[in-house]
Write a protein that holds these residues in place. Structure first.
Motif, mmCIF file in Angstrom:
data_model
loop_
_atom_site.group_PDB
_atom_site.id
_atom_site.type_symbol
_atom_site.label_atom_id
_atom_site.label_comp_id
_atom_site.label_asym_id
_atom_site.label_seq_id
_atom_site.Cartn_x
_atom_site.Cartn_y
_atom_site.Cartn_z
ATOM 1 N N LYS A 1 0.828 -1.202 0.000
ATOM 2 C CA LYS A 1 0.000 0.000 0.000
ATOM 3 C C LYS A 1 0.862 1.252 0.000
ATOM 4 C CE LYS A 1 -4.198 1.796 2.167
ATOM 5 N NZ LYS A 1 -5.231 1.542 3.202
ATOM 6 N N ALA A 2 2.007 1.167 0.692
ATOM 7 C CA ALA A 2 2.900 2.319 0.779
ATOM 8 C C ALA A 2 3.440 2.727 -0.578
ATOM 9 C CB ALA A 2 4.057 2.012 1.733
ATOM 10 N N ARG A 3 3.660 1.758 -1.454
ATOM 11 C CA ARG A 3 4.174 2.110 -2.782
ATOM 12 C C ARG A 3 3.102 2.039 -3.869
ATOM 13 N NH1 ARG A 3 7.204 -3.068 -2.136
ATOM 14 N NH2 ARG A 3 6.407 -4.582 -3.640
ATOM 15 N N GLY A 4 1.825 2.019 -3.442
ATOM 16 C CA GLY A 4 0.727 2.091 -4.391
ATOM 17 C C GLY A 4 0.550 0.848 -5.220
ATOM 18 N N ALA A 5 0.967 -0.307 -4.689
ATOM 19 C CA ALA A 5 0.857 -1.566 -5.426
ATOM 20 C C ALA A 5 -0.191 -2.468 -4.793
ATOM 21 C CB ALA A 5 2.205 -2.280 -5.446
ATOM 22 N N GLU A 6 -0.934 -3.156 -5.634
ATOM 23 C CA GLU A 6 -1.929 -4.099 -5.144
ATOM 24 C C GLU A 6 -1.251 -5.380 -4.668
ATOM 25 O OE1 GLU A 6 -5.260 -3.837 -4.779
ATOM 26 O OE2 GLU A 6 -5.026 -1.725 -5.304
ATOM 27 N N PRO A 7 -1.748 -5.995 -3.599
ATOM 28 C CA PRO A 7 -1.194 -7.286 -3.189
ATOM 29 C C PRO A 7 -1.510 -8.338 -4.241
ATOM 30 C CG PRO A 7 -3.178 -6.791 -1.933
ATOM 31 C CD PRO A 7 -2.851 -5.551 -2.723
ATOM 32 N N PRO A 8 -0.652 -9.351 -4.370
ATOM 33 C CA PRO A 8 -0.918 -10.390 -5.371
ATOM 34 C C PRO A 8 -2.183 -11.170 -5.036
ATOM 35 C CG PRO A 8 0.889 -11.025 -3.943
ATOM 36 C CD PRO A 8 0.575 -9.606 -3.618
ATOM 37 N N ALA A 9 -2.837 -11.667 -6.063
ATOM 38 C CA ALA A 9 -4.066 -12.444 -5.869
ATOM 39 C C ALA A 9 -3.813 -13.708 -5.060
ATOM 40 C CB ALA A 9 -4.675 -12.805 -7.221
ATOM 41 N N GLU B 1 6.626 0.226 7.631
ATOM 42 C CA GLU B 1 5.298 0.017 8.217
ATOM 43 C C GLU B 1 4.851 1.246 8.988
ATOM 44 O OE1 GLU B 1 4.609 -3.526 10.358
ATOM 45 O OE2 GLU B 1 5.233 -4.854 8.728
ATOM 46 N N ARG B 2 5.742 1.815 9.792
ATOM 47 C CA ARG B 2 5.366 3.019 10.544
ATOM 48 C C ARG B 2 4.975 4.146 9.590
ATOM 49 N NH1 ARG B 2 9.160 5.549 15.158
ATOM 50 N NH2 ARG B 2 8.036 4.019 16.443
ATOM 51 N N ARG B 3 5.707 4.309 8.519
ATOM 52 C CA ARG B 3 5.415 5.372 7.542
ATOM 53 C C ARG B 3 4.065 5.147 6.861
ATOM 54 N NH1 ARG B 3 9.568 8.502 5.365
ATOM 55 N NH2 ARG B 3 8.781 8.124 3.247
ATOM 56 N N MET B 4 3.736 3.893 6.607
ATOM 57 C CA MET B 4 2.439 3.614 5.985
ATOM 58 C C MET B 4 1.306 3.879 6.964
ATOM 59 S SD MET B 4 1.054 2.859 3.185
ATOM 60 C CE MET B 4 -0.476 3.732 3.444
ATOM 61 N N ILE B 5 1.486 3.509 8.223
ATOM 62 C CA ILE B 5 0.464 3.784 9.232
ATOM 63 C C ILE B 5 0.253 5.285 9.369
ATOM 64 C CG2 ILE B 5 -0.059 3.607 11.695
ATOM 65 C CD1 ILE B 5 1.454 0.877 11.602
ATOM 66 N N GLU B 6 1.342 6.045 9.343
ATOM 67 C CA GLU B 6 1.232 7.510 9.405
ATOM 68 C C GLU B 6 0.480 8.056 8.205
ATOM 69 O OE1 GLU B 6 5.433 8.273 11.845
ATOM 70 O OE2 GLU B 6 5.352 8.481 9.661
ATOM 71 N N THR B 7 0.727 7.464 7.049
ATOM 72 C CA THR B 7 0.022 7.897 5.839
ATOM 73 C C THR B 7 -1.471 7.623 5.958
ATOM 74 O OG1 THR B 7 1.981 7.502 4.477
ATOM 75 C CG2 THR B 7 -0.135 7.595 3.340
ATOM 76 N N ILE B 8 -1.814 6.447 6.491
ATOM 77 C CA ILE B 8 -3.220 6.094 6.663
ATOM 78 C C ILE B 8 -3.900 7.026 7.662
ATOM 79 C CG2 ILE B 8 -4.777 4.308 7.549
ATOM 80 C CD1 ILE B 8 -2.732 2.234 6.500
#
Length: 325
Positions: A96-104, A279-286
């Motif tokens: 999510k932090a780099r704007g990519a979808e998780p693999p199916a 992870e911390r940076r993504m949580i901050e973004t959210i």
């Protein structure tokens, strides 16, 4: 049994057996000169090393005080270093932090990459950084050392091929990753040398904490003197080491001395903290709309360790400082 490698001016050092309380060691070079040498003939060497470990605990063999600064990585170089990403929470956050979808196939097919294994960092080695713009991040992980592991190994049989367990700091250069992955050919420049814990333990040394290919203990990460992560390595490891072994052996076999990592230990409960800054940076973004925590810079320090239920430091401490290269 607890093993380590002592610096001696050579590439591969000298094999030692370490007391359970980490206070002293005995040279094991009469059994095998190096850890790789022991792994190459494990059926013969392992009982001899165990006997030496028992003598060390009993005070029945010559021993010397242990200085962790005198140690190399347990395997200073390895035939292969393969790292998984077994914690779903971590995959979801960094994607999510780099704007990519998780693999199916996120929950059915493990993610792995193959890193550099010719230069593995000692537990107290500096982390060189040439450019702060690259986004240096630590990644606190559990890893195992394999014996000879044949192609087609099934998860139910995989445990017999795990020789030793240790910790790792799988350093990442986060800002180099997106462009590399966009090429469709995986990590390379974004994955510099990995550091490993001072000691490697046989799985039986971990007691009931080692269960079905997972290590059920907390992994502590301390950044610049502040505890930032106290993550539980067991329950949320979606793919066990047994599962990872089944995955990597689908098309080829592996030789004794192969390293296999769990990927960044991660928990959905944010109170457990982090095992990497991404992870911390993504949580901050959210929560706040953008990240505010910087990546690591020269002068920063990271410590990674794991304690058992009695508070004993099992693997010793990875303790590294970032330095300008």
């Amino acid at each position: 049994m607890k093993l380590a490698t002592l610096k001696d001016g050579t590439r591969d050092g000298r094999l030692i057996v370490v007391k359970r309380d980490n206070s002293a060691y005995a040279l094991a070079t009469h059994v095998a000169l190096t850890l790789q040498g022991a792994l190459d003939d494990w059926a013969t060497k392992e009982p001899q090393l165990r006997a030496l470990a028992e003598q060390l605990e009993a005070g029945a063999v010559q021993n010397r005080p242990l200085d962790v600064n005198a140690l190399m990585a347990p395997l200073p170089r390895a035939y292969e270093w393969i790292d998984g990403s077994a914690y779903i929470n971590h995959v979801l956050l960094v994607r999510k932090a780099r704007g990519a979808e998780p693999p199916a196939t996120l929950k059915t097919d493990p993610l792995v990459y193959q890193g550099g294994s010719g230069d593995l960092l000692a537990p107290t080695a500096d982390i060189p950084l040439a450019d702060e713009a690259w986004g240096l991040d630590f990644e606190s992980e559990v890893c195992v050392i394999l014996g000879d592991t044949p192609q087609g190994t099934k998860a139910a049989e995989a445990g017999r091929h795990i020789r030793l367990v240790m910790l790792a700091n799988d350093v990442s250069l986060r800002n180099l990753i997106p462009d590399e992955l966009a090429k469709g050919f995986g990590f390379f420049q974004s994955k510099p040398a990995t550091a490993f814990s001072p000691f490697a333990l046989t799985p039986d040394e971990l007691g009931p904490a080692w269960k079905e290919g997972r290590l059920h203990l907390r992994l502590r990460s301390t950044l610049n003197g502040q505890l930032v992560g106290d993550t539980d390595a067991g329950p949320e490891m979606h793919f066990s080491f047994h599962d990872l072994i089944q995955h990597i052996t689908k098309t080829r076999s592996y030789t004794a001395g192969t390293l296999l990592g769990s990927g960044t230990v991660s928990n959905a409960d944010r109170a457990r903290g982090i095992s990497c800054l991404a992870e911390r940076r993504m949580i901050e973004t959210i929560e706040e709309g953008k990240p505010k925590t910087p990546f690591m810079k020269p002068g920063d320090t990271i410590e990674i360790e794991m304690l058992d239920a009695q508070g004993h430091n099992l693997f010793g401490r990875i303790s590294q400082k970032v330095v300008k290269r």
